[in-house]
Design an enzyme around this catalytic site. Structure first.
Site, short mmCIF file in Angstrom:
data_model
loop_
_atom_site.label_atom_id
_atom_site.label_comp_id
_atom_site.label_asym_id
_atom_site.label_seq_id
_atom_site.Cartn_x
_atom_site.Cartn_y
_atom_site.Cartn_z
NE ARG A 1 10.76 -18.84 -1.36
CZ ARG A 1 10.57 -17.87 -2.31
NH1 ARG A 1 11.60 -16.94 -2.68
NH2 ARG A 1 9.93 -18.19 -3.55
CB THR A 2 11.23 -25.84 0.00
OG1 THR A 2 10.23 -24.86 0.43
CG2 THR A 2 11.06 -27.09 0.91
CE LYS B 1 11.07 -43.22 -19.55
NZ LYS B 1 12.10 -44.10 -19.41
NE ARG C 1 7.47 -27.77 -2.18
CZ ARG C 1 7.53 -26.55 -1.99
NH1 ARG C 1 7.33 -25.77 -3.03
NH2 ARG C 1 7.59 -25.87 -0.97
CG HIS D 1 5.79 -26.44 3.63
ND1 HIS D 1 6.80 -26.99 3.96
CD2 HIS D 1 5.88 -25.41 2.72
CE1 HIS D 1 7.93 -26.52 3.22
NE2 HIS D 1 7.26 -25.63 2.36
#
Ligand code: NCD
Length: 301
Positions: free
Chosen positions: A51-52, A80, A101, A129
């Protein structure tokens, strides 16, 4: 508002401005279709998201802009061994605004200091959030315009970041909270203290059955399996939280049931069509609220 990393980055007035802008966007989406032409939103997501990620991507497109991003860092140079600082600084040269995120708390504000563009937290580990919270609060106030609500936070209050931000935001508007969870998943003290400092009342319960009559909002969340090391403990927690048709039938007629999603088994599907179920309304509100956030941060309202 320069960045949106914590709910603390916003004054109450800015929250109200965001909600007014969201109302405008919903009323006249065409008016905003050109507001971010030529603007590029980067979405580096180091944890999974549906959703985000998709709603931020949709939001910038609806403003006439574009996006770049990844939903898993496996194909980037961070696999890496590149540092998060170098990865984010690099991406910042390709975009005008970024929603990140990340899985570790206390990372994003440091990253915001090394780039020259606005940074939005799209979820930071077990912390906050904030953009989800603005969606949640907007959805609550659509149902309760007088803003006088008792919110039951029900689920993984310890690790569930949407609970933390929602508690901090709603506390500023004179909310009563009942934190419903076993003690090992209860709300961390820092958020309780913040809510009390803002003048909120905070109570605690172990079971929803004991308190549901008092609630205007039942905000249920998933147990954060990926943040709980002991799998046996997770299995036992999973069975603790449940909303089904029988329980919903007993809730107040005007109460609402919210969930930031994804849900696992905590809300049974037969609740979805009840007029009190608002979790799909949260999804619907996510695009206009995130359009408003992007415009505010780019000063393109
Ligand atoms: C939440 C999250 O990522 O914190 N989801 C979301 O963004 N809507 C909730 C969760 O993962 O449980």
């Amino acid at each position: 508002m320069k960045n949106l990393i914590s709910i603390k980055d916003l004054h109450n007035k800015e929250i109200d401005n965001l909600f007014s802008l969201t109302n405008q966007v919903k009323k006249e989406p065409q008016f905003y279709a050109n507001h971010c032409i030529g603007k590029n939103l980067a979405l580096p997501f180091f944890e999974p998201s549906t959703r985000t990620y998709f709603s931020f991507a949709t939001a910038i497109r609806k403003l006439g802009g574009d996006f770049i991003g990844f939903n898993s860092p496996a194909n980037t140079s961070s696999s890496k061994g590149e540092s998060i600082e170098d990865t984010i600084k690099t991406i910042s040269y390709y975009c005008d605004i970024m929603a990140i995120r990340y899985h570790r708390v206390n990372t994003l504000s440091n990253l915001a200091n090394i780039v020259n563009i606005p940074i939005i937290s799209a979820g930071e580990g077990t912390g906050e959030h904030p953009s989800q919270t603005l969606i949640d609060l907007y959805t609550i106030y659509e149902s309760f315009p007088n803003r006088q609500v008792t919110i039951g936070l029900y689920g993984d209050l310890k690790y569930g970041r949407t609970n933390h931000s929602l508690m901090m935001a709603a506390a500023r508007f004179n909310t009563k909270f009942i934190c419903i969870a076993p003690s090992s998943l209860q709300m961390p003290e820092e958020y309780i203290n913040y809510a009390i400092e803002q003048g909120s009342r905070v109570e605690f319960a172990e079971n929803l059955e004991d308190v549901y009559k008092q609630l205007d909002v039942v905000y249920i969340t998933r147990i954060q399996q990926e943040r709980i090391a002991d799998s046996k403990q997770y299995e036992s927690f999973k069975k603790t939280f449940k909303i089904n048709k029988e329980l919903v039938a007993k809730l107040n007629y005007n109460s609402i049931i919210m969930h930031p999603l994804p849900r696992l088994e905590e809300i049974s599907r037969d609740v979805d069509n009840d007029h009190r179920a608002k979790y799909f309304t949260q999804i619907k509100n996510s695009v206009p609220v995130r359009m408003a956030i992007i415009m505010q941060l780019l000063r393109n309202t």
